[in-house]
Design a protein around this motif. Sequence first.
Motif, short mmCIF file in Angstrom:
data_model
loop_
_atom_site.label_atom_id
_atom_site.label_comp_id
_atom_site.label_asym_id
_atom_site.label_seq_id
_atom_site.Cartn_x
_atom_site.Cartn_y
_atom_site.Cartn_z
N TYR A 228 55.28 37.38 -13.51
CA TYR A 228 54.09 36.74 -12.96
C TYR A 228 53.23 36.22 -14.12
O TYR A 228 53.35 36.68 -15.25
CB TYR A 228 53.29 37.68 -12.06
CG TYR A 228 52.53 38.78 -12.78
CD1 TYR A 228 51.18 38.62 -13.10
CD2 TYR A 228 53.16 39.97 -13.12
CE1 TYR A 228 50.49 39.63 -13.75
CE2 TYR A 228 52.47 40.98 -13.76
CZ TYR A 228 51.12 40.81 -14.07
OH TYR A 228 50.44 41.81 -14.72
N ALA A 229 52.38 35.24 -13.80
CA ALA A 229 51.51 34.63 -14.81
C ALA A 229 50.07 34.63 -14.31
O ALA A 229 49.82 34.59 -13.10
CB ALA A 229 51.95 33.19 -15.09
N SER B 140 45.87 33.24 -15.58
CA SER B 140 44.96 32.54 -16.48
C SER B 140 43.56 32.98 -16.06
O SER B 140 43.25 33.00 -14.87
CB SER B 140 45.13 31.03 -16.34
OG SER B 140 44.34 30.35 -17.27
N ALA C 29 51.96 35.53 -19.37
CA ALA C 29 53.00 35.90 -18.41
C ALA C 29 53.56 37.25 -18.80
O ALA C 29 53.61 37.62 -19.98
CB ALA C 29 54.11 34.85 -18.36
N TYR C 30 53.97 37.97 -17.78
CA TYR C 30 54.47 39.33 -17.92
C TYR C 30 55.77 39.45 -17.13
O TYR C 30 55.93 38.79 -16.10
CB TYR C 30 53.43 40.33 -17.40
CG TYR C 30 52.06 40.05 -17.97
CD1 TYR C 30 51.70 40.51 -19.22
CD2 TYR C 30 51.14 39.28 -17.25
CE1 TYR C 30 50.45 40.23 -19.76
CE2 TYR C 30 49.89 39.00 -17.78
CZ TYR C 30 49.55 39.47 -19.03
OH TYR C 30 48.32 39.19 -19.55
N SER D 165 57.61 26.02 -22.42
CA SER D 165 57.24 25.67 -21.05
C SER D 165 56.50 24.34 -21.07
O SER D 165 55.65 24.13 -21.94
CB SER D 165 56.34 26.75 -20.44
OG SER D 165 55.89 26.34 -19.16
N HIS E 92 53.50 40.43 -24.50
CA HIS E 92 53.44 39.47 -23.39
C HIS E 92 53.69 38.07 -23.91
O HIS E 92 53.74 37.85 -25.12
CB HIS E 92 52.07 39.55 -22.69
CG HIS E 92 50.93 39.25 -23.62
ND1 HIS E 92 50.42 40.17 -24.50
CD2 HIS E 92 50.22 38.11 -23.81
CE1 HIS E 92 49.43 39.63 -25.19
NE2 HIS E 92 49.30 38.38 -24.80
N TRP F 85 46.11 26.45 -13.95
CA TRP F 85 47.08 27.12 -13.11
C TRP F 85 46.43 27.48 -11.78
O TRP F 85 45.31 28.00 -11.75
CB TRP F 85 47.59 28.38 -13.78
CG TRP F 85 48.47 28.12 -14.96
CD1 TRP F 85 48.91 26.90 -15.41
CD2 TRP F 85 49.02 29.08 -15.84
NE1 TRP F 85 49.71 27.06 -16.51
CE2 TRP F 85 49.79 28.39 -16.80
CE3 TRP F 85 48.93 30.45 -15.92
CZ2 TRP F 85 50.47 29.05 -17.82
CZ3 TRP F 85 49.60 31.12 -16.92
CH2 TRP F 85 50.37 30.42 -17.87
N VAL G 87 58.10 31.26 -13.09
CA VAL G 87 57.19 32.40 -13.08
C VAL G 87 56.03 32.08 -12.13
O VAL G 87 55.30 31.12 -12.35
CB VAL G 87 56.67 32.69 -14.49
CG1 VAL G 87 55.69 33.86 -14.47
CG2 VAL G 87 57.83 32.97 -15.44
N VAL H 278 52.43 32.10 -10.45
CA VAL H 278 51.05 32.39 -10.84
C VAL H 278 50.48 33.29 -9.76
O VAL H 278 50.50 32.94 -8.58
CB VAL H 278 50.23 31.09 -10.98
CG1 VAL H 278 48.77 31.42 -11.26
CG2 VAL H 278 50.81 30.21 -12.07
#
Length: 169
Positions: free
Chosen positions: A29-30, A32, A42-43, A61, A104, A114, A136, A138
Amino acid sequence: MLRAALAALLLAAPPALADEGHIEIHGAYAISPTPQSTTGAAYMMIHNHASEPDHLLSVASPAAGKVQVHDSSEVDGVMRMEPLAEPLEIPAGSVAMLQRGGTHLMFMGLADPWEDGESIPVTLTFEHAGEVTVDVPVDLSRLADAPADGMEDMDHGSMEGMDMGGEGD
């Protein structure tokens, strides 16, 4: 009918994995911090099914000018993020955790803000497994679960003068 269902199960495509299944990505998942942010993170869990270690050599990306693997640490009560000096090792038969407050992916120079629910395409390049591309999601709802050391409070002092991949590159 039962035979048709069993045949369909046997012919179903296996999950997309890199290098004959050696690298698998889970739980990505990401986030901001704000719609105005020029950075995001992102993790994920990177599972190495191989019998030898692999190394994450680079990340790219189209959602950002630059993506790096960062590590978070606390120094004198202040959280700091710095790029890893060496490629991230994913031990053989093990999982590397990319998580908040630790290692990360750091996105710098975001191309656009995002939005919750959209997917960010990310290409991870490994020493042995080669390129693995993942979408990924958000998930801005996870910002509410942010520890007191959220990205907006990080000290990026060691990144001063670094090319953030924004306009003019």
